[in-house]
Design a protein around this motif. Sequence first.
Motif, PDB file in Angstrom:
ATOM      1  N   LEU A 175     -21.589  37.699 -31.152  1.00 41.71           N
ATOM      2  CA  LEU A 175     -22.118  37.945 -29.802  1.00 41.71           C
ATOM      3  C   LEU A 175     -21.518  36.949 -28.807  1.00 41.71           C
ATOM      4  N   PHE A 179     -18.291  39.826 -28.378  1.00 44.21           N
ATOM      5  CA  PHE A 179     -19.060  40.985 -27.904  1.00 44.21           C
ATOM      6  C   PHE A 179     -18.625  41.382 -26.488  1.00 44.21           C
ATOM      7  N   PRO A 181     -19.370  44.680 -23.851  1.00 40.35           N
ATOM      8  CA  PRO A 181     -19.898  46.017 -23.552  1.00 40.35           C
ATOM      9  C   PRO A 181     -18.806  46.969 -23.063  1.00 40.35           C
ATOM     10  N   TRP A 239     -37.343  45.968 -40.667  1.00 40.71           N
ATOM     11  CA  TRP A 239     -37.026  45.086 -39.538  1.00 40.71           C
ATOM     12  C   TRP A 239     -35.773  44.268 -39.817  1.00 40.71           C
TER      13      TRP A 239
ATOM     14  N   PHE B  15     -35.216  39.332 -32.901  1.00 37.44           N
ATOM     15  CA  PHE B  15     -34.884  40.434 -31.995  1.00 37.44           C
ATOM     16  C   PHE B  15     -34.830  39.945 -30.543  1.00 37.44           C
ATOM     17  N   ILE B  18     -31.657  37.908 -30.086  1.00 39.30           N
ATOM     18  CA  ILE B  18     -30.465  38.768 -29.974  1.00 39.30           C
ATOM     19  C   ILE B  18     -30.411  39.409 -28.584  1.00 39.30           C
ATOM     20  N   LEU B  22     -27.522  39.028 -25.857  1.00 35.59           N
ATOM     21  CA  LEU B  22     -26.802  40.188 -25.303  1.00 35.59           C
ATOM     22  C   LEU B  22     -26.802  40.160 -23.775  1.00 35.59           C
ATOM     23  N   VAL B  25     -24.465  37.201 -22.573  1.00 37.34           N
ATOM     24  CA  VAL B  25     -23.031  37.477 -22.740  1.00 37.34           C
ATOM     25  C   VAL B  25     -22.589  38.564 -21.759  1.00 37.34           C
ATOM     26  N   THR B  26     -23.435  39.588 -21.594  1.00 38.79           N
ATOM     27  CA  THR B  26     -23.081  40.661 -20.653  1.00 38.79           C
ATOM     28  C   THR B  26     -22.942  40.096 -19.236  1.00 38.79           C
ATOM     29  N   HIS B  29     -19.812  38.267 -18.792  1.00 33.19           N
ATOM     30  CA  HIS B  29     -18.641  39.150 -18.682  1.00 33.19           C
ATOM     31  C   HIS B  29     -18.615  39.901 -17.350  1.00 33.19           C
ATOM     32  N   GLY B  31     -21.295  41.656 -16.102  1.00 30.82           N
ATOM     33  CA  GLY B  31     -22.250  42.774 -16.074  1.00 30.82           C
ATOM     34  C   GLY B  31     -21.794  43.975 -16.863  1.00 30.82           C
ATOM     35  N   LEU B  34     -24.383  49.007 -20.446  1.00 28.59           N
ATOM     36  CA  LEU B  34     -24.655  49.046 -21.888  1.00 28.59           C
ATOM     37  C   LEU B  34     -25.225  47.716 -22.384  1.00 28.59           C
ATOM     38  N   GLY B  35     -24.585  46.627 -21.979  1.00 31.38           N
ATOM     39  CA  GLY B  35     -25.022  45.307 -22.435  1.00 31.38           C
ATOM     40  C   GLY B  35     -26.432  44.994 -21.983  1.00 31.38           C
ATOM     41  N   LEU B  38     -28.915  47.326 -23.912  1.00 29.57           N
ATOM     42  CA  LEU B  38     -29.141  46.890 -25.296  1.00 29.57           C
ATOM     43  C   LEU B  38     -29.978  45.616 -25.336  1.00 29.57           C
ATOM     44  N   PHE B  42     -33.650  45.243 -27.126  1.00 27.24           N
ATOM     45  CA  PHE B  42     -33.949  44.291 -28.209  1.00 27.24           C
ATOM     46  C   PHE B  42     -35.121  43.387 -27.819  1.00 27.24           C
ATOM     47  N   LEU B  45     -38.347  45.399 -27.981  1.00 25.28           N
ATOM     48  CA  LEU B  45     -38.774  45.613 -29.375  1.00 25.28           C
ATOM     49  C   LEU B  45     -39.428  44.361 -29.940  1.00 25.28           C
TER      50      LEU B  45
END
Lengths: 632, 57
Positions: A175, A179, A181, A239, B15, B18, B22, B25-26, B29, B31, B34-35, B38, B42, B45
């Motif tokens: 990540l 990573f 997108p 999970w 979760f 993560i 995400l 990092v998005t 980058h 924006g 998708l990033g 997601l 997460f 959840l």
Amino acid sequence: MPSRRRRQVELERVLGTPALFATAYGNVGSSIYYALGLTAVYALGLTPLVFVAAGIIFAATAATYAEGTVRFPEAGGSSSFARHAFNELVSFGAAWAQMLVYVVTVATSAFFVPHYLSIFWEPLRENPWDVVGGIVVIVVLVVLNIIGIQEAARLSITLAVIDFATQVLLVALGLVLVFSPEILVDNVHFGVAPTWGNLAIAVPVAMLAYTGVETVSNLAEEVRDPVKNVPDAYKLVRWAVFAIYFTLPLVALSALPVVEIGGELTTLLALPPEEGGYANDPILGVVQNLGLEGALLEALEIYVGLLAATILFIATNAGVIGASRITYAMATYRQIPEVFRRLHPRFKTPWLSIVLFAGVAPIAVILPGDVNFVGTLYSFGATLSFTIAHASLVRMRMTSPNEELLYRARPNLRVGAVDWPLFALFGGIATGVSFAVIVVQNPATRWAGLGWIAGGLLFYVAYRRRFVQAPLTETVKAPPAYGPALALEYRRLLVPVLSGRASDDALDIAAGLAAERGAQITAVYVVEIPLDLPLSADMPAEEALANRELDEARAIGESYGVTVIPRLVRARSAGAAIVREAERRATELIVIGAPRKDLTRGKRAIFGRTVDFVLKNASCRVLVTALKEDAA
Amino acid sequence: MSFYRAAVAVLALLFVGIGVALLAVTAAHGGGVLGFLLGGMFIALGVGRLTLLRRGG
């Protein structure tokens, strides 16, 4: 006396939720080492999405297995569910499909061990050396299992934890380092890469990543408290695999994007090593493309390579054990000949079934050296087996809608008298459609898979008609396969446990008998649930007491050198629960302790209500022990 | 706390972690739907499971 024993023996609840979870994750988590590449071959840039779709089907399947296993805590999984829901013929179909799954699991795991060891010797990544390496792994494990190695449970649990931690580390590194997108969006070329046909087949192939869902079911007989431990273990596995399987493909497809190679849109994850790809060792491919360099990269490669090879070796062994267990179960129900459960005279292991189904058959599967064939063949067996499991659960809910269930998976929809299991309906349709896709789309797998099923059914029909001489749908159980003095050889004993000296005394006597004959004892503690509470109700005080008494029982057994399987049973009536448990385990002798009662005019029973019920209703011999000190 | 509840809490926090990674990092980058989607899913959840756990689920 009991407390002294408790101090002497280190107590552990071997098959509680932690051990079940670790064992199941050890199996399921090993699949990522081959499933990522095999799925990417078909799904290309949509690999992450396909893993999510397969994961949702896995969640439904895990729910079905959780409810079915709590209902029938016995080895067999879908085969056992089908026996209770339909008949012996359907049960055979499920068992035979499951056998195919085990054969392919052994083949796949063994085949990928050399791929990850190629960090030490490059030719192991490709044919023919990976085939040779895979065969060596299978032969070694077959020999070890015939000799009768004990699987080191603690080692397996430790490795499962290290495996999960390593996978989380790879996700975290990925990540941060790779990573993207934008790359993930650019990877997708709908209808072109992947084609719609390949996308359809990718979902069942991705289910390969969830190999091992039946692990918990196969251990059900040894679980302490199935009502709690089995569903909890399945939920945790769900999970844990989501955390990895929904994220690692994102990292992998960011690190190894879909690009044009040789005029085709593809990813290095999907290409074989001879074309410079990583289909044979996808996780090593991810590591090598994280952007790391120098000594750090080298160290991580060696670490991941060794860990993957070890995990896959253990997964192969789990497959070998699974194949021998299912064969034994099938022979016990007269689905295949008795010879398959005959034990080796010296090593006391079912050597023929191990050689044939865990040795010869997997070697035949990997001989062509085609990883894609192996992957789709697995999906063929797994989707068929899962479909039967879902259908069985739906049918059981339909035929006995008012049965009080110990555990009811969710979600459900009440229509009329039936509580329809939506998870099983969805799972059954999804796995059924996946099965149809595999059969239609892949000719090699179609003929190999259908040939396996047809051959098995023909054999079953011939064997049942000629040798068993029983209808195909009738359940016929073979008698215990012990020596000639069968009537007096008590190999399966059951001792109802309660707090008090009478129960300890019974266990002492049972352990003495078992020690002489090398027998096994099941210690059963029945927690009686009042009628106004559901059977799955939390009873913390009673459960704590039950666990203490079961620990005590294990300690007493160990002091005699006897294996005691502790089992906590929730029921309305202790007597009926003891009789049912004894029948399910094919118990030959129940040893039950009873305080003596004075025979006064108002009391007609010599023993208590439970002992009387067991004496009247048990289908095996019952030995009632009463303390000397209680004599008049 | 039982093993099950502790393990659920750890996995739910994983979760959330993560998801945060995400999102970060998005954003780094520059924006991307998708990033962020997601990452948000997460986190939702993980937080959802933690909430259920606190309610005794």
